[in-house]
Design an enzyme around this catalytic site. Structure first.
Site, short mmCIF file in Angstrom:
data_model
loop_
_atom_site.label_atom_id
_atom_site.label_comp_id
_atom_site.label_asym_id
_atom_site.label_seq_id
_atom_site.Cartn_x
_atom_site.Cartn_y
_atom_site.Cartn_z
N GLU A 2 -7.02 3.43 -5.48
CA GLU A 2 -8.24 3.69 -4.73
C GLU A 2 -8.82 5.01 -5.23
OE1 GLU A 2 -9.83 4.51 -0.17
OE2 GLU A 2 -7.90 5.25 -0.80
N ASP A 45 -3.08 4.69 -2.48
CA ASP A 45 -4.07 5.24 -1.57
C ASP A 45 -4.61 6.57 -2.12
OD1 ASP A 45 -5.22 5.10 1.19
OD2 ASP A 45 -4.14 6.98 1.46
N ASP A 81 0.86 -1.17 0.00
CA ASP A 81 0.00 0.00 0.00
C ASP A 81 0.91 1.23 0.00
OD1 ASP A 81 -2.26 1.67 0.44
OD2 ASP A 81 -3.18 0.09 1.65
N HIS A 132 -11.01 -2.26 4.37
CA HIS A 132 -10.81 -1.82 5.75
C HIS A 132 -11.48 -0.49 6.07
CE1 HIS A 132 -8.00 0.28 3.27
NE2 HIS A 132 -7.72 1.09 4.26
N ASP A 133 -12.18 0.09 5.10
CA ASP A 133 -12.87 1.37 5.33
C ASP A 133 -14.39 1.23 5.28
OD1 ASP A 133 -10.43 2.81 5.41
OD2 ASP A 133 -10.42 2.95 3.22
C1 GLC Z 1 -7.72 5.73 2.28
C2 GLC Z 1 -7.46 4.56 3.19
C3 GLC Z 1 -7.97 4.92 4.55
C4 GLC Z 1 -7.17 6.12 5.04
C5 GLC Z 1 -7.25 7.28 4.03
C6 GLC Z 1 -6.22 8.33 4.30
O1 GLC Z 1 -9.05 6.00 2.12
O2 GLC Z 1 -8.06 3.40 2.68
O3 GLC Z 1 -7.90 3.87 5.45
O4 GLC Z 1 -7.66 6.55 6.27
O5 GLC Z 1 -7.01 6.83 2.72
O6 GLC Z 1 -4.94 7.87 3.96
#
Ligand code: GLC
Ligand code: CA
Length: 544
Positions: free
Chosen positions: A269, A208, A107, A333-334
């Site tokens: 993402e 990310d 990641d 995980h979100d």
């Molecule tokens: C993404 C991650 C999340 C994190 C955010 C800030 O959305 O998946 O877990 O808090 O980015 O880095």
């Protein structure tokens, strides 16, 4: 949608071949009895993952971090956080995984760093520091914000810095200052960090919040707009603080960097407030000059309905460029776990099988979130044990993301086989009934269903590389064809708790290849009564 059939030149890419498994390292396996999952723990479980049949694992961040956002705030991109182990441990993980034909995806959190990263420490030290412009500094009057941008996790996106009398931008927590990708030096430094890992033999990256990387160069305020939640962030249309047109140019540089190596990949993402398959697909460029894969999060808030599911899938797949490649994701995980989102009580187990078949047989790369394969559910976390900064800030309105991050349920022993001490987050109360050990033993378990599906996908050219077209099989049914030169598969999913008649307009002899209710090999007739929540793959071999 049939033009992909002859997309043969890309056959050899591992990330098109199989399933990718997301591990949240804090919660997978604790090897040293501190209640927190670690790299050695992951190594202990590689045989399990090989047996499950995955081709790759994506690890949520393991870099050095002060953990304000549990690793999504990196203070050293080349270092491994001691809570997870050492660089040696990680190199061993890479080797041990590769020995089992499992690839490793890291990641990369590169929209922002930790506020404790040495780059930011330098940047904030004076207005004339050479790294000043590596971050985004604006304004010079306390109380007068540079514009109306809000932080995703609440409050203004601008934090006043007393010492140098300016604001810095943070799209997330104030401990996560955004870097300035428009600065060539910063870009060079970041690409050096990426190269470091490519040279170490990392197979790919998850980028990310990739659509936040570039901001408006004039820092214009966002216009008003109403989004999904009644929170200040969603009262704006985010057209100036993310998704800027220059991002595609930057992604083409990323792609060129990865293309210098053999078979490396990146999955982005792409954050959106509402289902936005077009946005995810856009960042694939023409399929050769941007991201390899882009998550479409439409299913994170799609109601349980066959027609809605079909519409969402069509919208995404129709936009995938001819040389591009889709992927499918239901949990991470979100987000509240898919089992919990879709279960209405006693339907959970059955719906989980419908989802499993959809995930593994859809065109493109499937992503499984750890525990999804045994039907792990969200856990309600008591206020006193909340860890996630989002939960701490907004409880009880928003409990945060701890509920989907609880320890993996390995067996029925005291701490679910995850650790020998009380873990950092509570374990689900049902772990004695729902765990890997029990499900490996039970032939009809969800875990074994996943294993069968993944094994089937491995053998089936139609599922891996076939074309995709949707069929009209009847009310409450989702059905689609996957066709390759040697075989065709038809997937039939009954979304209801009722029997349904299915009328398929397909000819030839079709046999059951895998099913929740039918025997493998049995002939399937185009007009059959389906069982409640039946999920079936039927197959037809083509004449040579
Ligand atoms: C993404 C991650 C999340 C994190 C955010 C800030 O959305 O998946 O877990 O808090 O980015 O880095
Ligand atoms: Ca540990």
């Amino acid at each position: 949608m049939n033009e992909h059939l002859h997309d043969t030149p890309h056959y050899s890419f591992w990330w098109k071949e199989g399933v990718i498994y997301q591990i949240y390292p804090r919660s997978f396996m604790d090897s040293n009895a501190d209640g927190i999952g670690d790299i050695s723990g992951i190594i202990q479980k590689l045989d399990y993952l090989q047996d499950l049949g995955v081709v790759g694992i994506w690890l949520s961040p393991i870099n050095k971090s002060p953990m304000y956002d549990f690793g999504y705030d990196v203070s050293d991109y080349r270092g491994i956080d001691p809570v997870f182990g050492t660089l040696k441990d990680f190199e061993r993980l890479i080797d041990e995984a590769h020995a089992r034909h499992i690839r490793i995806i890291m990641d990369l959190v590169m929209n922002h760093t930790s506020h404790l990263h040495p780059w930011f420490v330098e940047s904030r030290s004076s207005r004339t520091n050479p790294k000043r412009d590596w971050y985004i500094w604006q304004g010079n009057k306390k109380g007068k914000y540079p514009n109306n941008w809000m932080a995703y996790f609440g409050g203004r996106a601008w934090e006043w810095d007393e010492k140098t009398g300016q604001y810095y931008l943070h799209s997330f927590l104030k401990e996560q200052p955004d870097v300035n990708w428009r600065n060539p030096e910063l870009k060079k430094a970041m690409f050096n960090e990426v190269r470091f890992w490519l040279d170490k033999g990392i197979d790919g990256f998850r980028l990310d919040v990739v659509n936040f990387f570039i901001k408006d160069d004039q820092f214009r305020s966002n216009p008003f707009g109403i989004g999904k939640y009644p929170r200040p962030y969603d009262l704006q249309k985010h057209i100036y603080d993310r998704d800027r047109p220059e991002l595609l140019e930057l992604l083409s540089e990323w792609r060129a960097l990865l293309d210098k190596y053999d078979a490396r990949m990146m999955v982005g993402e792409v954050v959106a407030e509402k289902p936005n398959p077009a946005l995810a697909a856009k960042y694939l460029g023409d399929g050769t000059n941007a991201l390899h894969l882009a998550f479409d999060f439409s299913f994170m808030d799609t109601k349980w309905d066959a027609k809605l599911f079909e519409n969402r899938l069509r919208a995404y797949h129709e936009r995938i460029p001819e040389k591009g490649w889709p992927c499918t994701v239901f949990s991470n995980h979100d987000q509240v776990r898919s089992f919990t989102r879709y279960s209405t009580g006693d339907d959970g187990e059955k719906r989980a099988r419908v989802i499993a078949m959809l995930l593994i047989t859809m065109r493109g790369t499937p992503f499984i979130y750890y525990g999804e394969e045994i039907g792990m559910q969200n856990v309600r976390i008591p206020k006193s044990r909340i860890q996630d900064p989002v939960g701490k800030r907004y409880w009880p309105f928003n409990p945060g993301r701890d509920g989907e991050r609880t320890p993996m349920q390995w067996d029925s022993t005291q701490f679910a086989g995850f650790s020998s001490v009380e873990p950092w987050l509570p374990i689900a109360r049902n772990f004695r009934e729902k765990n890997v050990e029990i499900q490996l033993r039970e032939p009809s378990s969800l875990l074994n269903f996943y294993k069968d599906l993944i094994a089937f996908r491995k053998k089936s050219t139609a599922i891996r590389y076939g074309t995709l077209s949707f069929l009209n099989a009847g009310h409450d049914l989702l059905s689609y064809l996957r066709c390759a030169e040697n075989e065709s598969c038809c997937i039939i999913l009954n979304f209801t708790r009722f029997p349904r008649t299915c009328t398929l307009n397909i000819d030839g002899v079709w046999n059951v290849a895998l099913s929740t209710h039918r025997k493998i090999g049995e002939q399937f007739h185009p007009t059959e009564k389906l069982f409640p929540y039946e999920a079936t793959i039927i197959k037809k071999e083509h004449q040579a």
